[in-house]
Design an enzyme around this catalytic site. Structure first.
Site, PDB file in Angstrom:
ATOM      1  N   LYS A 168      80.004  45.459  63.536  1.00  0.00           N
ATOM      2  CA  LYS A 168      78.538  45.384  63.442  1.00  0.00           C
ATOM      3  C   LYS A 168      77.970  44.420  64.473  1.00  0.00           C
ATOM      4  O   LYS A 168      76.925  44.700  65.089  1.00  0.00           O
ATOM      5  CB  LYS A 168      78.136  44.981  62.023  1.00  0.00           C
ATOM      6  CG  LYS A 168      78.443  46.067  60.987  1.00  0.00           C
ATOM      7  CD  LYS A 168      78.401  45.562  59.558  1.00  0.00           C
ATOM      8  CE  LYS A 168      78.818  46.658  58.586  1.00  0.00           C
ATOM      9  NZ  LYS A 168      78.909  46.194  57.188  1.00  0.00           N
TER      10      LYS A 168
ATOM     11  N   GLN B 109      78.218  41.266  53.181  1.00  0.00           N
ATOM     12  CA  GLN B 109      79.332  42.206  53.288  1.00  0.00           C
ATOM     13  C   GLN B 109      80.052  42.355  51.952  1.00  0.00           C
ATOM     14  O   GLN B 109      80.433  41.369  51.327  1.00  0.00           O
ATOM     15  CB  GLN B 109      80.317  41.723  54.368  1.00  0.00           C
ATOM     16  CG  GLN B 109      81.475  42.676  54.615  1.00  0.00           C
ATOM     17  CD  GLN B 109      81.024  44.011  55.163  1.00  0.00           C
ATOM     18  OE1 GLN B 109      80.242  44.066  56.109  1.00  0.00           O
ATOM     19  NE2 GLN B 109      81.525  45.093  54.589  1.00  0.00           N
TER      20      GLN B 109
ATOM     21  N   ASP C 237      70.866  46.871  54.126  1.00  0.00           N
ATOM     22  CA  ASP C 237      71.869  47.713  53.454  1.00  0.00           C
ATOM     23  C   ASP C 237      71.209  48.754  52.551  1.00  0.00           C
ATOM     24  O   ASP C 237      71.833  49.751  52.184  1.00  0.00           O
ATOM     25  CB  ASP C 237      72.818  46.848  52.616  1.00  0.00           C
ATOM     26  CG  ASP C 237      74.218  46.782  53.214  1.00  0.00           C
ATOM     27  OD1 ASP C 237      74.552  47.640  54.046  1.00  0.00           O
ATOM     28  OD2 ASP C 237      74.975  45.877  52.836  1.00  0.00           O
TER      29      ASP C 237
END
Length: 353
Positions: A98, A142, A165
């Site tokens: 990422k 994460q 997200d």
């Protein structure tokens, strides 16, 4: 006038409603027509491989231009903060991928790597600090988190405006009622692959009213993919919506004989179950388009070495399908590309909560 969307046929309790907000950053990817065609021939000798790496690279170029434009309009680059807790190797790899993508596009990225024994209260305090930092546009925690932390609590601690997200309950709720929201990255990536490999010409088989089957009902992947597939393609605000497919969800309690029947009816099949070999070539009809979201590590019987495979038996399915995503190299790169797109959308402050 376009007829109203076909009611979705969903094989799970509570699967009612038309949804499917696909909030696209405006730019070269946007197309004027509200209906997508997915070209599905009745039979091919071998399926066309859907190249997720190629599509993701195209999106990165488009986003790089938008990021540069944002620098000119507000004097700073978009800023994504990634929070990692513990030493899970896969999480480390995902975070690195990422940050690499962010660097290529021109998005500033910052990593907060906390030790495994970090308390949940300490993590929430960090998220609260980032929520209130005007120089931070997007926040990603994460997953998975250590066992002593509650993922839902942590995900809901990220302010919806910075929830790149798309996991916050407010974003999920807005997503479900056709309001602009941050949507989960993998489902967005699936839809973008279908759109980009679709055709605008009148020839070919439309996704509109066609049968789509999703194998898997996870709240972050399977469910939102199904909602985007059956969502209304025309929205009052002019944003691009869903694909108007008649959609069925199969899951772990779908009897095997019913799974076969549903899969055999699919014009578009999306697998997100995490079960290697779940779908074989004899189960699909000729011309079916397959999007394989599954990522499974197995031991190759020929080499004795580990390798990644999807939920579909690739060698048998590729001979009957019209289109198919490889694993790896299909959906995976698109998930990262859509995270970058969500970060640009968050930086634009274009979603009003």
């Amino acid at each position: 006038m376009i007829p109203p969307a076909v009611g979705a046929r969903v094989a799970m309790q509570g699967g009612r409603g038309v949804m499917g907000v696909l909030h696209l950053a405006r730019g070269a990817a946007a197309c004027p027509s509200p209906r997508r065609h997915l070209h599905l021939t009745q039979h091919r000798h071998r399926a066309v491989l859907i190249d997720g790496k190629k599509v993701a690279a195209e999106i990165h170029k488009e986003l790089a231009q938008e990021a540069q434009s944002l620098v000119g309009s507000r004097g700073r680059t978009p800023h994504l903060v990634l929070v990692r807790v513990g030493s899970d190797p896969a999480s480390g790899s995902y975070v690195r991928n990422k940050t690499k993508a962010a660097d290529k596009i021109g998005i500033q990225s910052t990593i907060h790597h906390l030790p495994e024994d970090t308390s949940q209260s300490s993590l929430l305090a960090l998220v609260h600090q980032l929520n209130n930092d005007d120089d931070v546009d997007g926040i990603l925690v994460q997953l998975p988190l250590p066992d002593h932390m509650e993922e839902k609590v942590v995900c809901n601690s990220v302010t919806p405006q910075k929830d790149v997200d798309g996991f916050h309950v407010i974003n999920v709720g807005r997503f479900c009622v056709d309001m602009n929201s941050m949507a989960p990255c993998t489902p967005l990536g699936v839809m973008e692959l279908i759109r980009r490999y679709g055709e605008w010409a009148v020839h070919g088989i439309e996704t509109f009213g066609k049968n789509a089957v999703v194998c898997g009902r996870s709240k972050n992947v399977g469910m939102p993919i199904a909602m985007l597939l059956h969502g209304d393609g025309v929205r009052p605000d002019g944003e691009m919506g869903g694909l108007d497919a008649t959609t069925t969800i199969c899951h772990r309690y779908t009897p095997p004989e019913q799974l076969r029947a549903f899969v055999a009816s699919a014009d578009i099949l999306v697998t997100a179950a995490g079960l290697p070999g779940l779908i074989t070539g004899d189960m699909i009809k000729p011309g079916c388009a397959i999007i394989d979201v599954g990522i499974n590590r197995i031991i190759d019987p020929n080499t004795g070495k580990p390798k990644l495979v999807g939920d579909c038996h690739f060698d048998s399915c590729v001979e009957k399908a019209s289109y198919i995503t490889p694993v790896p190299g299909g959906v995976g790169p698109m998930t990262v590309a859509m995270l970058m797109r969500n970060t640009i959308v968050a930086a634009k402050r274009s979603i009003k909560y």
